[in-house]
Design a protein around this motif. Structure first.
Motif, PDB file in Angstrom:
ATOM      1  N   ALA A 155      23.058  23.747  -9.078  1.00  0.00           N
ATOM      2  CA  ALA A 155      22.734  23.501 -10.480  1.00  0.00           C
ATOM      3  C   ALA A 155      22.644  24.800 -11.272  1.00  0.00           C
ATOM      4  CB  ALA A 155      21.413  22.744 -10.592  1.00  0.00           C
ATOM      5  N   ARG A 156      22.583  25.912 -10.558  1.00  0.00           N
ATOM      6  CA  ARG A 156      22.538  27.209 -11.219  1.00  0.00           C
ATOM      7  C   ARG A 156      23.961  27.706 -11.446  1.00  0.00           C
ATOM      8  NH1 ARG A 156      18.500  29.611 -14.126  1.00  0.00           N
ATOM      9  NH2 ARG A 156      16.580  28.605 -13.455  1.00  0.00           N
TER      10      ARG A 156
ATOM     11  N   ALA B 170      12.102  36.920 -13.328  1.00  0.00           N
ATOM     12  CA  ALA B 170      12.639  36.645 -14.665  1.00  0.00           C
ATOM     13  C   ALA B 170      12.699  35.155 -14.977  1.00  0.00           C
ATOM     14  CB  ALA B 170      14.038  37.246 -14.779  1.00  0.00           C
ATOM     15  N   ILE B 171      12.622  34.313 -13.946  1.00  0.00           N
ATOM     16  CA  ILE B 171      12.709  32.868 -14.129  1.00  0.00           C
ATOM     17  C   ILE B 171      11.310  32.261 -14.129  1.00  0.00           C
ATOM     18  CG2 ILE B 171      13.554  30.700 -13.147  1.00  0.00           C
ATOM     19  CD1 ILE B 171      15.866  32.299 -11.935  1.00  0.00           C
ATOM     20  N   GLY B 172      11.051  31.407 -15.099  1.00  0.00           N
ATOM     21  CA  GLY B 172       9.778  30.705 -15.164  1.00  0.00           C
ATOM     22  C   GLY B 172      10.007  29.216 -15.279  1.00  0.00           C
TER      23      GLY B 172
ATOM     24  N   PRO C 150      22.329  33.622 -15.876  1.00  0.00           N
ATOM     25  CA  PRO C 150      22.318  32.306 -15.231  1.00  0.00           C
ATOM     26  C   PRO C 150      21.643  31.246 -16.088  1.00  0.00           C
ATOM     27  CG  PRO C 150      20.580  33.670 -14.322  1.00  0.00           C
ATOM     28  CD  PRO C 150      21.360  34.553 -15.269  1.00  0.00           C
ATOM     29  N   ALA C 151      22.034  30.000 -15.857  1.00  0.00           N
ATOM     30  CA  ALA C 151      21.404  28.862 -16.525  1.00  0.00           C
ATOM     31  C   ALA C 151      21.311  27.717 -15.537  1.00  0.00           C
ATOM     32  CB  ALA C 151      22.212  28.441 -17.752  1.00  0.00           C
ATOM     33  N   ALA C 152      20.418  26.780 -15.837  1.00  0.00           N
ATOM     34  CA  ALA C 152      20.251  25.612 -14.969  1.00  0.00           C
ATOM     35  C   ALA C 152      20.875  24.393 -15.620  1.00  0.00           C
ATOM     36  CB  ALA C 152      18.772  25.364 -14.695  1.00  0.00           C
ATOM     37  N   ASP C 153      21.656  23.649 -14.871  1.00  0.00           N
ATOM     38  CA  ASP C 153      22.256  22.408 -15.339  1.00  0.00           C
ATOM     39  C   ASP C 153      21.237  21.287 -15.137  1.00  0.00           C
ATOM     40  OD1 ASP C 153      23.717  20.187 -15.934  1.00  0.00           O
ATOM     41  OD2 ASP C 153      25.009  20.305 -14.160  1.00  0.00           O
ATOM     42  N   PRO C 154      20.680  20.710 -16.213  1.00  0.00           N
ATOM     43  CA  PRO C 154      19.652  19.676 -16.072  1.00  0.00           C
ATOM     44  C   PRO C 154      20.108  18.478 -15.238  1.00  0.00           C
ATOM     45  CG  PRO C 154      19.812  20.421 -18.347  1.00  0.00           C
ATOM     46  CD  PRO C 154      20.986  20.995 -17.622  1.00  0.00           C
ATOM     47  N   ALA C 155      21.406  18.170 -15.278  1.00  0.00           N
ATOM     48  CA  ALA C 155      21.906  16.991 -14.554  1.00  0.00           C
ATOM     49  C   ALA C 155      21.814  17.174 -13.045  1.00  0.00           C
ATOM     50  CB  ALA C 155      23.345  16.698 -14.967  1.00  0.00           C
TER      51      ALA C 155
ATOM     52  N   CYS D 291      15.977  40.003 -16.300  1.00  0.00           N
ATOM     53  CA  CYS D 291      17.088  39.552 -15.454  1.00  0.00           C
ATOM     54  C   CYS D 291      18.124  40.661 -15.269  1.00  0.00           C
ATOM     55  CB  CYS D 291      17.741  38.330 -16.089  1.00  0.00           C
ATOM     56  SG  CYS D 291      19.167  37.694 -15.168  1.00  0.00           S
ATOM     57  N   ILE D 292      18.491  40.909 -13.988  1.00  0.00           N
ATOM     58  CA  ILE D 292      19.512  41.926 -13.688  1.00  0.00           C
ATOM     59  C   ILE D 292      20.841  41.282 -13.302  1.00  0.00           C
ATOM     60  CG2 ILE D 292      17.834  43.694 -13.033  1.00  0.00           C
ATOM     61  CD1 ILE D 292      18.324  42.948 -10.099  1.00  0.00           C
ATOM     62  N   ARG D 293      20.938  39.965 -13.458  1.00  0.00           N
ATOM     63  CA  ARG D 293      22.166  39.210 -13.189  1.00  0.00           C
ATOM     64  C   ARG D 293      22.689  39.451 -11.770  1.00  0.00           C
ATOM     65  NH1 ARG D 293      24.903  41.236 -18.691  1.00  0.00           N
ATOM     66  NH2 ARG D 293      23.532  42.959 -18.177  1.00  0.00           N
TER      67      ARG D 293
END
Length: 310
Positions: free
Chosen positions: A77-78, A108-110, A87-92, A63-65
């Motif tokens: 949601a990201r 970088a995301i799976g 980055p992160a994903a908000d499950p809600a 990840c290079i942000r």
């Protein structure tokens, strides 16, 4: 623990379908890894199998942000999380549309987990039926915990066996006996993992007591179906001579004449990083078959045949 999967019987969540497995039952096999587990083993080598729904991973080495995943997310949601701006994903808010995964320039995301139908799995398995027939193999359902998706598992077993395919199941069996029996009727072979002979210690390491597991081993023994009890040998948890004797006494009481000992390994360590989770056993030395010779000998003294490794 999160909510159980809402089952339809014909659909379920899996991680992957692995072909040409040779350690998950007799012969050449296809192993179907289910998603979702009711245990939280601190040493779990497949943490991506614990939660019931699909979830994202992030490889921070790649990840290079750049923020592309956040820009493309229609559900917003990201988000940016932590001081380093990853980055992160908000499950809600996430709908698992996978736009972020597909748009990531660094890959970088799976995504771990997908929904399939029982017919889709059967169709995939049938491609290798000649190999099963020649080697005495078949399909093994693994996890996670297969019995967390009992309706889907039962439906799948029936369809596989209806096509002449031998079915094995790997389970921790920490469910009510009636649920275990429902699946047991539909399979040809079972592996049951016993994590600790002492119920309190079992809960300490896995989050659940072992009474249901021991009851279901009795049910399995009385069913006359072929099975194997496996013990994952974990440093500092159940690897002492006293532990080996404790296991042997319980297995003797249950009338189990043989056991498979699985040495602790670190093949899942990297997965915790990708999932952004803490790993209690990080850096712990792996065990090798030769490390368990004395441990195995204790079972032999109790007249229990012990095999080390797969």
């Amino acid at each position: 623990m999160e909510d159980k999967i809402m089952e339809t019987g014909g659909k379920g969540y899996i991680l992957q379908i692995q072909k040409f497995s040779i350690h998950d039952g007799p012969g050449i096999r296809t192993t179907v890894f289910f998603k979702g587990c009711n245990l939280r083993c601190k040493w779990c080598a497949n943490p991506e199998s614990q939660r019931s729904r699909p979830e994202f991973t992030l490889d921070r080495l790649k990840c290079i942000r750049c923020g592309r995943c956040m820009e493309i997310c229609d559900q917003k949601a990201r988000t940016v999380t932590g001081p380093q701006g990853y980055p992160a994903a908000d499950p809600a808010g996430c709908t698992m549309c996978l736009a972020c995964e597909q748009s990531c320039p660094q890959m970088a995301i799976g995504c771990e987990g997908r929904q399939v139908t029982a017919d889709e799995v059967v169709a995939e398995a049938l491609k290798d039926k000649p190999f099963y027939d020649h080697s005495g193999g078949g399909v093994t359902l693994s996890g996670g915990e297969v019995l967390m998706q009992r309706e889907f598992a039962v439906s799948l077993c029936r369809k596989l066996r209806g096509n002449g395919i031998h079915v094995a199941v790997e389970t921790a069996a920490a469910v009510p006996a009636e649920q275990f029996q429902e699946l047991l009727r539909e399979v040809d072979y079972l592996f049951v993992d016993l994590k600790h002979y002492d119920s309190g210690k079992h809960r300490e390491g896995t989050g659940v007591l072992n009474e249901l597991v021991l009851k279901n081993i009795e049910v399995l023994r009385d069913s006359k179906k072929p099975f194997r009890i496996r013990i994952p040998v974990i440093p500092g948890f159940n690897d002492s001579a006293k532990d080996a004797a404790g296991f042997a006494e319980v297995l003797n009481r249950l009338g189990v004449p043989e056991v498979q000992l699985l040495p602790f390994h670190q093949m899942g360590e990297r997965k915790y990083e990708l999932l952004g989770r803490e790993y209690t056993y990080r850096g712990k030395p792996q065990l090798h078959p030769e490390d368990l010779e004395t441990y195995r000998d204790i079972f032999e003294k109790y007249h229990i045949k012990a095999q080390v490794g797969a």
